[in-house]
Design a protein around this motif. Structure first.
Motif, short mmCIF file in Angstrom:
data_model
loop_
_atom_site.label_atom_id
_atom_site.label_comp_id
_atom_site.label_asym_id
_atom_site.label_seq_id
_atom_site.Cartn_x
_atom_site.Cartn_y
_atom_site.Cartn_z
N TYR A 263 -44.04 38.80 -2.64
CA TYR A 263 -45.32 38.10 -2.60
C TYR A 263 -46.26 39.14 -3.29
O TYR A 263 -47.38 38.66 -3.82
N HIS B 64 -41.23 36.09 2.86
CA HIS B 64 -42.53 35.87 2.40
C HIS B 64 -42.49 34.99 1.14
O HIS B 64 -43.32 34.99 0.34
N GLU C 60 -45.20 32.59 0.80
CA GLU C 60 -46.82 33.28 0.32
C GLU C 60 -46.69 33.38 -1.16
O GLU C 60 -47.79 33.29 -2.04
#
Length: 310
Positions: free
Chosen positions: A258, A289, A292
């Motif tokens: 991310y 992630h 994200e």
């Protein structure tokens, strides 16, 4: 063993098989070797493969056995390519063993491409082996693309150090192909440091292609983020950021994936390529992630629409 010599000093037969068995003894081999050499000296007959056996062992006792052989034998150790390979691959004592082999030799040893590749891949003492090679063979070393690739793939600091030694010896005459840079970009643990060395010695001559950038953005390790950041610092607007590069970042399931996506978005702004395939890659991302990354993708899409409307 001392007792046997005490009672049968002259009649005791020490065959090559006995010496080989002693070499295979990982607990008491050194002490047995010491006794054998003290009583037989240079007359002790060594089996052909005893040096190879000891060169691949990781214990300190095996290194001391090689020292005994070097001390008592009047002829050089029998060292061929296979022995050098064993020493180069030895991650415990390889560096010290290699020094001993070269110090004892009265002729050039066969440092082949395979031996060099084994040395630069050694994650603990490969750089020590390379230093020994340069000390004894210098300009005779053939540093091929495959050797550089093996060094760039090394996951520890020794790969970077080996590359430094190569550049310090050969300078600009050392050719670095795009394949070497791609391998460095894929290195999860040491790629950032390797890439720093490549830029330090090659500068603007270093080939940084779209494949290099895509490999870096898809690198799952922390070094992937560091490499992308370094590439941006070094090449700026000349860095080729394609749809494939962004797609690799969107699908990166690593802990720092991310961060790579945020870095690209911040660096490229409205010029960041965006497509349905990139959104799909983010949607498929199963990493910790992944959400994200999707946030960054959607945020960039909204910003892009704003730019177009403006």
């Amino acid at each position: 063993m001392e007792t046997l010599f005490e009672f049968q000093e002259d009649s005791l037969q020490i065959s090559e098989d006995v010496v080989q068995v002693a070499a295979d003894n990982t607990e008491n081999g050194y002490e047995i070797f010491r006794i054998l050499f003290e009583h037989r000296g240079s007359n002790l007959h060594l089996p052909r493969d005893v040096v190879k056996t000891l060169a691949q062992r990781t214990g300190w006792g095996e290194y001391r056995m090689l020292q005994l052989i070097s001390k008592y034998q009047t002829q050089s150790l029998l060292v061929n390519e296979e022995v050098l390979m064993m020493a180069a691959e030895n991650e415990s004592n390889g560096g010290e063993i290699m020094k001993l082999l070269f110090q004892d030799s009265k002729e050039d040893l066969p440092v082949t491409e395979s031996v060099l590749m084994a040395a630069v891949a050694n994650t603990r003492c490969g750089d020590e082996c390379i230093e020994t090679f340069f000390r004894y063979q210098g300009d005779g070393l053939q540093i091929s693309e495959m050797v550089l690739i093996a060094a760039a793939a090394n996951l520890s600091y020794t790969g970077r150090r080996c590359l430094e030694l190569f550049f310090q010896s050969r300078g600009q005459s050392l050719q670095v192909s795009v394949d070497v840079v791609i391998v460095a970009a894929s290195n999860r643990l040491a790629g950032h440091r390797v890439m720093e060395v490549l830029f330090q010695y090659q500068g603007q001559n270093l080939p940084v292609s779209e494949d290099v950038v895509r490999t870096a953005t898809g690198n799952h390790g922390e070094d992937g983020y560091k490499i992308v950041k370094l590439l941006i610092q070094q090449r700026g607007q000349n860095l080729p950021v394609s749809e494939g590069v962004v797609k690799a970042a969107a699908g990166n399931p690593g802990k720092f994936g991310y961060k790579i996506m945020r870095l690209l978005s911040r660096y490229q702004g409205e010029n960041l390529p965006m497509s349905e395939d990139i959104v799909k890659a983010a949607a498929k991302n199963t990493g910790e992630h992944g959400h994200e990354i999707m946030k960054t993708v959607l945020k960039h899409q909204r910003q892009s629409l704003s730019y177009k409307q403006f």
